[in-house]
Design an enzyme around this catalytic site. Structure first.
Site, PDB file in Angstrom:
ATOM      1  N   HIS A 156      -5.309   0.171  -3.804  1.00 29.32           N
ATOM      2  CA  HIS A 156      -3.963   0.756  -3.688  1.00 29.32           C
ATOM      3  C   HIS A 156      -3.214   0.749  -5.016  1.00 29.32           C
ATOM      4  CE1 HIS A 156      -4.405   1.255   0.543  1.00 29.32           C
ATOM      5  NE2 HIS A 156      -4.599  -0.016   0.746  1.00 29.32           N
ATOM      6  N   ASP A 174     -12.697   1.744   2.992  1.00 31.03           N
ATOM      7  CA  ASP A 174     -11.624   0.920   3.565  1.00 31.03           C
ATOM      8  C   ASP A 174     -10.859   1.754   4.598  1.00 31.03           C
ATOM      9  OD1 ASP A 174      -9.788  -1.702   2.584  1.00 31.03           O
ATOM     10  OD2 ASP A 174      -8.618  -0.082   3.511  1.00 31.03           O
ATOM     11  N   HIS A 228      -7.742   2.063   4.934  1.00 31.58           N
ATOM     12  CA  HIS A 228      -6.556   2.695   4.334  1.00 31.58           C
ATOM     13  C   HIS A 228      -6.956   3.615   3.181  1.00 31.58           C
ATOM     14  CE1 HIS A 228      -5.162  -1.167   6.065  1.00 31.58           C
ATOM     15  NE2 HIS A 228      -4.120  -0.444   6.449  1.00 31.58           N
ATOM     16  N   ASP A 253     -11.644  -3.296   7.139  1.00 28.96           N
ATOM     17  CA  ASP A 253     -10.534  -3.231   8.098  1.00 28.96           C
ATOM     18  C   ASP A 253     -10.692  -2.015   9.014  1.00 28.96           C
ATOM     19  OD1 ASP A 253      -8.064  -2.481   5.448  1.00 28.96           O
ATOM     20  OD2 ASP A 253     -10.119  -1.777   5.754  1.00 28.96           O
TER      21      ASP A 253
END
Ligand SMILES: NCCCNCCCCCS
Ligand SMILES: [Zn+2]
Length: 343
Positions: A159, A195, A197, A284
């Site tokens: 991120h 991931d 996200h 995740d």
């Protein structure tokens, strides 16, 4: 496959994460890395290697000097200002405000933050630096001929953008490693972010470039973090047009759906003919993850790893997300086992 690990991740032990209007124990906690390390050992996946120390040069190939300097001094400036808690951004250069860096630490924090979920604390700088060393040491192993290597990075990085931290990330370990491959002579590098996200930081770092193909499979940003990037119409700009691919999925997505996106991604990567593949590995996507909404099972990670192995590319895995701490070790080790079974 070798694993690179540093105990310095323990220097990142924030006690607060702003979530739902209250301060909770951070989801991104030390036990994540320790659980993964234990499973790697229990499964005898390969040698555990300590990182080499790198200087700031590789970091500055991706992040701005001002941002790096901010991260280095943030905690001491915050503490010097007499703040009682951990450093949490409160004020942002929102729409219509001046996009400039103020002197005050509250203003500086907000300028460089993409969210208030990531507290900065004493030791965050050291841990983030060590996480980059872990990624660069694993990258060196692959560049020197290893078929693959696992960088057990903590804190994660995908991120983080050139001058933005958040989503538990400070330095973009995967982007720094991808750039290192290029600086060592690679012509093209593919980054496949699995991931849950969107890898917003990685996308933005390479968005206008065609020597790095960035692909991310993730939860619909309309419904989940990072909220403001990661949509399917983001395909790259300028020279980078066509070098970014986002594959967006709804709540409840099972592996049978998700793996079709993986197939699309693998075909795109094969066409790109990269010299190396970097996989920001978040688990995740797991059905038990507390902050996500896909339904992958632990066995699915074996199939995920196996498919990645079939790409036949020198591959670097960088640890990203995964917040079901009980399951994270099995899930990560399953990806690596699946990948290795074709060795
Ligand atoms: N209530 C959940 C807050 C989530 N905060 C950002 C999530 C970052 C995931 C990194 S892989
Ligand atoms: Zn994530």
């Amino acid at each position: 496959m070798k694993t690179v690990y540093s105990p310095l991740h323990h220097r990142r032990t924030a006690t607060s994460e702003l979530d739902g209007g209250v301060l909770i124990e951070p989801h991104e906690r030390p036990s994540r890395a320790e659980t993964i390390l234990q499973r790697v050992r229990d499964q005898s996946l390969g040698e555990i290697v300590a990182p080499v120390n790198f200087d700031l040069a590789p970091i500055l190939r991706v992040h701005t000097l001002e941002y790096v300097s901010f991260l280095e001094h943030c905690w001491s400036e915050w503490a010097a200002a007499g703040k009682p808690g951990e450093a949490i951004p409160q004020f942002w250069p929102a729409r219509g405000m001046r996009q400039r860096v103020p002197k005050d630490i509250d203003g500086r924090l907000g300028y460089y933050a993409l969210g208030a979920d990531t507290s900065i604390t004493d030791g965050t700088w050291e841990a983030a630096r060590a996480s980059v060393d872990v990624a660069l040491t694993a990258q060196r192993l692959v560049a020197d001929g290893e078929r693959a290597a696992f960088a057990l990075c903590r804190p994660p990085g995908h991120h983080a953008a050139a001058d933005l931290f958040g989503g538990y990330c400070f330095f973009n370990n995967a982007a720094i490693a991808a750039q290192a491959f290029l600086d060592q002579g690679a012509k093209r590098v593919a980054i496949l972010d699995v991931d849950f996200h969107h890898g917003n930081g990685t996308q933005s770092i390479f968005y206008r470039r065609n020597d790095v193909l960035t692909i991310s499979l993730h939860g619909d940003p309309d419904l989940v973090f990072p909220h403001f990037l990661g949509f399917e119409d983001e395909i790259g700009e300028g020279d980078g047009e066509g070098s970014n691919l986002n594959l967006v999925y709804p709540p409840g997505t099972p592996f049978s759906e998700w793996r079709q996106g993986l197939e699309t991604a693998c075909k795109r990567i094969a066409d790109f003919r990269p010299d190396a593949l970097v996989v920001p590995l978040g688990v995740d996507t797991f059905e038990g993850d507390p902050i996500s909404f896909f339904k992958l099972t632990s066995e699915d990670y074996l199939a995920m790893g196996e498919r990645l192995g079939r790409m036949g590319l020198p591959t670097l895995f960088t640890m990203e997300g995964g917040y079901d701490v009980e399951a994270i070790g099995v899930n990560v080790a399953n990806v690596l086992t699946g990948f290795d079974q074709l060795a």
